[in-house]
Design a protein around this motif. Structure first.
Motif, PDB file in Angstrom:
ATOM      1  N   HIS A 245       0.839  -1.202   0.000  1.00  0.00           N
ATOM      2  CA  HIS A 245       0.000   0.000   0.000  1.00  0.00           C
ATOM      3  C   HIS A 245       0.880   1.259   0.000  1.00  0.00           C
ATOM      4  O   HIS A 245       0.664   2.189  -0.776  1.00  0.00           O
ATOM      5  N   HIS A 276       4.156   7.879   5.484  1.00  0.00           N
ATOM      6  CA  HIS A 276       2.862   8.282   6.064  1.00  0.00           C
ATOM      7  C   HIS A 276       2.300   7.258   7.049  1.00  0.00           C
ATOM      8  O   HIS A 276       1.684   7.610   8.042  1.00  0.00           O
ATOM      9  N   ASP A 277       2.524   5.983   6.792  1.00  0.00           N
ATOM     10  CA  ASP A 277       1.996   4.942   7.683  1.00  0.00           C
ATOM     11  C   ASP A 277       3.100   4.269   8.498  1.00  0.00           C
ATOM     12  O   ASP A 277       2.934   3.132   8.944  1.00  0.00           O
ATOM     13  N   HIS A 336      -2.705  13.048   7.299  1.00  0.00           N
ATOM     14  CA  HIS A 336      -3.099  12.241   6.133  1.00  0.00           C
ATOM     15  C   HIS A 336      -4.390  11.462   6.352  1.00  0.00           C
ATOM     16  O   HIS A 336      -5.014  11.019   5.403  1.00  0.00           O
ATOM     17  N   ASP A 354      -3.276   8.549  -0.543  1.00  0.00           N
ATOM     18  CA  ASP A 354      -3.546   7.463   0.405  1.00  0.00           C
ATOM     19  C   ASP A 354      -4.896   6.806   0.088  1.00  0.00           C
ATOM     20  O   ASP A 354      -5.057   5.599   0.209  1.00  0.00           O
ATOM     21  N   ARG A 360      -5.488  -0.193  -3.805  1.00  0.00           N
ATOM     22  CA  ARG A 360      -6.738  -0.232  -3.034  1.00  0.00           C
ATOM     23  C   ARG A 360      -7.724  -1.204  -3.693  1.00  0.00           C
ATOM     24  O   ARG A 360      -7.902  -1.173  -4.918  1.00  0.00           O
TER      25      ARG A 360
END
Ligand SMILES: [Fe+2]
Ligand SMILES: [Fe+2]
Length: 413
Positions: A245, A276-277, A336, A354, A360
């Motif tokens: 992802h 970001h994650d 985010h 995202d 996705r």
């Protein structure tokens, strides 16, 4: 103090270690020491190549200037009384041939000196294509060094052929399995990886001082860690699913940044997307502990849904562990998930990327969000926030106040 010439007069047996030495490392030094011992030599002479005849066939990579390679070799060998470094090849004008070097060296030595030329087993088959092999074999013997595990059959055949043809002598010797290579060291420096314990400290310091092997800086955005290092570090703290992802977000954020921003935004979007994650897969207990340690305040919603903390914690982790100090990037990580009112271009890019990244699984609204993202970022923001709020309400979850503010803002824009 003796000159190179005077010193050489006294030796009966010497080994020549030829090489580019770009840079010299412990593999070379350990090999030289092993050979010196086995063949009972007086000295090993390290001979950095000058303008090499063979090098002209090499593609692409530039060789470090002669003087710098000589300096590194001299630094590496200075503490071993049996090692010397010679300037013969680097001082010679024009092309370098081994036969000329050995001939020149031999003139500097006593009349009954025995010279060995040390080379990798891979190079043995090429010897016959070197300049004047006949003369070469009359001047010196060869020692072919291999790592343990090297397939010797081919080597024996080659040695047999050379011995039959030129009456040359080639010895064979296995040396400790050192996987160190100069090209790997150059790559490590370029990638910002450590090279400690692969080569002598003095050589490491020289490389650092003169900035050798560094990648030219392309962008005006500088990071303490190289992106490839961040990526490697990140991979170890994310599940495979999350990593896939993440790489999708990096790709999407880069695409959007190219459309809506300049080269700086493109550069920052990739790092923000990458990180970001970064704290998302931390176990709940670790998330709580780190929030306390980093003084991140948990509101009631975050206490109930601890996963909501990951963007805020992620920004802190990016700063502390990935050494990112760019506030723009840190804010893009921080907002985010919730969004906020009046977001920066980078914040919107990461928020949207995202949501729409290519990995996705299909869900209602995904295609519309993708379409809007390439028309107008604010429209895409509004659309995604509305969908997020519907999602939250359907599941009877509580909405983060920042998201409510954000929707209000983008509805009226
Ligand atoms: Fe996230
Ligand atoms: Fe994400």
């Amino acid at each position: 103090m003796y000159s190179e010439k005077e010193q050489l007069k006294n030796y009966k047996s010497i080994g020549i270690m030829g090489g580019t030495f770009d840079p010299i490392h412990y593999g070379h030094l350990a090999t030289a020491e092993a050979v010196l011992h086995r063949f009972n030599m007086d000295k090993i002479i390290f001979m950095p190549t000058g303008h090499s005849y063979m090098k002209e066939d090499d593609v692409g990579e530039k060789v470090t200037p002669n003087e710098q390679r000589f300096m590194m070799t001299a630094l590496a060998t200075i503490r071993n009384k049996n090692f010397l470094t010679s300037r013969i090849e680097i001082d010679r004008k024009g092309k370098t041939y081994t036969v000329d070097t050995i001939e020149e060296l031999k003139k500097m030595c006593g009349p009954d000196v025995h010279i060995y030329f040390i080379t990798g087993a891979d190079a043995i088959e090429q010897i016959m294509s070197w300049k004047n092999p006949e003369k070469l074999f009359s001047l010196c013997d060869f020692i072919a060094v291999t790592r343990p595990g090297y397939k010797k059959n081919k080597l024996y055949e080659e040695i047999g052929e050379i011995m039959g043809k030129y009456k040359g002598r080639i010895y064979y010797m296995q040396v400790p399995a050192l996987e160190i290579s100069s090209s790997d060291i150059r790559k490590r420096v370029a990638d910002g990886q450590p090279i400690k314990y692969l080569l002598p400290e003095s050589v490491e310091e020289y490389i650092e001082k003169f900035g050798l092997y560094k990648k030219p800086v392309k962008s005006e955005v500088k990071f303490m860690l190289d992106k490839s290092v961040m990526q490697e570090k990140l991979q170890s703290s994310l599940s495979i699913k999350r990593y896939i992802h993440t790489m999708g977000v990096v790709k999407e954020a880069k695409k959007l940044a190219k459309i809506y921003g300049d080269s700086t935004v493109v550069e920052k979007a990739q790092v923000a997307g990458l990180l970001h994650d970064c704290a998302k897969d931390y176990p709940a207990d670790l998330k709580k502990r780190l929030c306390k340690e980093y003084h991140i305040e948990l509101n009631d919603i975050m206490k109930e849904q601890i996963d909501l903390v990951h963007p805020f914690l992620g920004a802190e982790v990016a700063k502390r562990e990935y050494l990112v100090d760019d506030e723009d990037i840190l804010d893009a990580i921080k907002y985010h998930t919730t969004g906020r009112k009046n977001m920066s271009l980078l914040e919107k890019i990461v928020f949207i990327a995202d949501y729409i990244e290519e990995n996705r699984k299909p869900f209602e609204g995904l295609e519309e969000a993708r379409r809007l993202a390439y028309i107008d970022l604010d429209l895409a923001m509004k659309f995604i926030l509305e969908h997020t709020i519907d999602y939250v309400e359907e599941r009877k979850l509580k909405l983060h106040p920042l998201s409510a503010e954000a929707l209000e803002y983008y509805k009226n824009k």
